[in-house]
Scaffold this active site. Structure first.
Site, PDB file in Angstrom:
ATOM      1  N   GLY A 121     -48.408  21.734  22.176  1.00 55.57           N
ATOM      2  CA  GLY A 121     -49.674  22.346  22.572  1.00 55.57           C
ATOM      3  C   GLY A 121     -50.531  21.461  23.462  1.00 55.57           C
ATOM      4  O   GLY A 121     -51.103  21.921  24.457  1.00 55.57           O
ATOM      5  N   CYS A 143     -47.250   6.037  24.897  1.00 59.82           N
ATOM      6  CA  CYS A 143     -46.671   5.535  23.653  1.00 59.82           C
ATOM      7  C   CYS A 143     -46.363   4.056  23.766  1.00 59.82           C
ATOM      8  O   CYS A 143     -46.402   3.330  22.792  1.00 59.82           O
ATOM      9  CB  CYS A 143     -45.395   6.283  23.322  1.00 59.82           C
ATOM     10  SG  CYS A 143     -45.430   7.990  23.774  1.00 59.82           S
TER      11      CYS A 143
END
Ligand SMILES: *Cc1c(COP(=O)(O)O)cnc(C)c1O
Length: 395
Positions: A202, A326
């Site tokens: 999303g 990340c």
């Protein structure tokens, strides 16, 4: 004049007003448990099924093939580990993927290798694109799954997914794609493209963080990653995140509406940034120039430290990324940039700018005007740049 320019849409996106408005009722009065049989529960359950239909329509799937998950990473884990564990019983213990997947894929593969599975990591070449032939050549008798990302999150390169799908289908091997970066950027039709499983998230398409989808083609059955209650037709336990599911469905409708027009508009802005930043001496574009996401710019500036560059840009109001979100904070250079052949030194000085259809021409001007002087300033202070200019470090 200082501006705020959000140019890190590959890391996450802002929740849109229409998504927020679609979600609010389910965060307030619509708090029923979708599994409850009274009206307040049934309404929430109905909202999830409407959302499922919208997601299915956007991907060319059937509603019964859509499973809501907690994020894109979960979807990736489920597809890989579920398939591996299912097909190991038939003696299929080999997987094929690429060297530059997202860590949700690579670390799932590493976990499976520890369990005794074998994984082939296809090299992606200096342009960052694999060929369907590479996949065909790597398929073996015991291959359980091919998992190839639709578009790369760092360099934006788009893979020949339909061709790969055709090969996998003809060889009887299941095909999964991590399409987290592709949804809304590239027209996708899972049926036409022979995709057996597809992951999406999303928060990369203006919906909230913490909600994802795994499409699993009808006829494929894999074991659950999450056991518990009977949600998602018994395949993914956990009381549904109703508001976020509704938000994701609203977001995918908008994201997939009129993709060609969006591509035309955003690609122009992206190319303006590429051309502007390639004026910087020794700058190089990472990844194929044309077969890349409309909003992705990834350029290396030898002699510059990625972290210093990001902090300098932050002071100017520009949010960007070096490598993937990340891995920032760690000093390992991005595995994606190494996979296309960059040296550690050059990989460290790379900048990812990811714009969207929310980006304006003024934002683009601001980036083009402000990035080059920052590079020049940082290079003037860099011992590495001095060595590079003397030819003591080979680029
Ligand atoms: C962001 C991203 C993911 C992870 O999605 P989350 O919802 O953040 O877990 C996986 N794959 C790719 C290519 C991504 O860009």
């Amino acid at each position: 004049m200082k501006r705020f320019v959000y140019a890190d849409n590959a890391a996450t996106t802002q929740v849109s007003q229409e998504v927020l408005e679609a979600m609010l009722p389910w965060l307030k009065d619509g708090y029923g448990n979708p599994s409850s049989i009274y009206a307040k529960g049934r309404e929430a359950g109905h909202a999830i099924e409407t959302a499922r239909q919208k997601v299915a329509a956007a991907l060319g799937a059937q509603p019964g093939e859509i499973y809501f998950t907690g994020c894109g990473s979960e979807s990736d884990n489920w597809a890989l580990k579920g398939t591996a564990h299912k097909l190991a019983a038939k003696g299929k213990k080999h997987l094929i993927t690429t060297a530059f997947e997202h860590h949700a894929i690579l670390h799932s593969c590493a976990a499976l290798e520890k369990e005794g599975f074998e994984v082939t990591y296809l090299p992606v070449g200096e342009k960052g694109i694999i060929t369907a032939q590479q996949v065909a050549d790597a398929i073996r008798e015991d291959t359980a799954l091919v998992s190839i990302m639709y578009a790369n999150n760092e360099i934006g390169t788009i893979q020949p997914i339909a061709e790969i799908g055709e090969i996998c289908r003809s060889r009887g091997v299941w095909f999964h794609t991590d399409a987290v970066q592709a949804v809304g950027n590239v027209p996708i039709n899972v049926a036409e493209q022979n995709i057996d499983m597809l992951s999406m998230s999303g928060h990369k398409i203006h919906a909230p963080k913490g909600v994802g989808v795994l499409y699993i083609r009808r006829g494929i059955s894999i074991p659950n990653l999450m056991d518990g209650g009977g949600q998602e037709r018994g395949h993914r336990a956990g009381t549904e995140n109703v508001a976020s599911i509704v938000g994701l469905a609203r977001a995918i409708e908008t994201a997939c509406a009129d993709i060609p027009a969006k591509i035309e508009r955003v690609t122009k802005m992206r190319n303006r940034i590429i051309d502007g930043l390639l004026q910087v001496p020794l700058a190089r574009l990472n990844g194929d120039r044309d077969r890349r996401l409309m909003g992705n710019v990834n350029i290396s500036f030898p002699g510059v430290e990625g972290e210093s560059l990001l902090l300098s840009l932050d002071l100017l109001g520009i949010c960007a990324s070096s490598g993937s979100a990340c891995t920032s904070g760690s000093l390992d250079p991005s595995h994606v940039l190494l996979s296309i052949g960059l040296s550690h030194e050059v990989a460290h000085g790379s900048l990812r700018i990811s714009i969207s259809d929310w980006t304006s021409d003024e934002d683009v001007d601001y980036i083009i005007e402000n990035v080059p002087p920052v590079i020049e300033k940082l290079r003037a202070m860099s011992p590495m740049w001095e060595h590079m200019q003397k030819g003591e470090i080979v680029l």
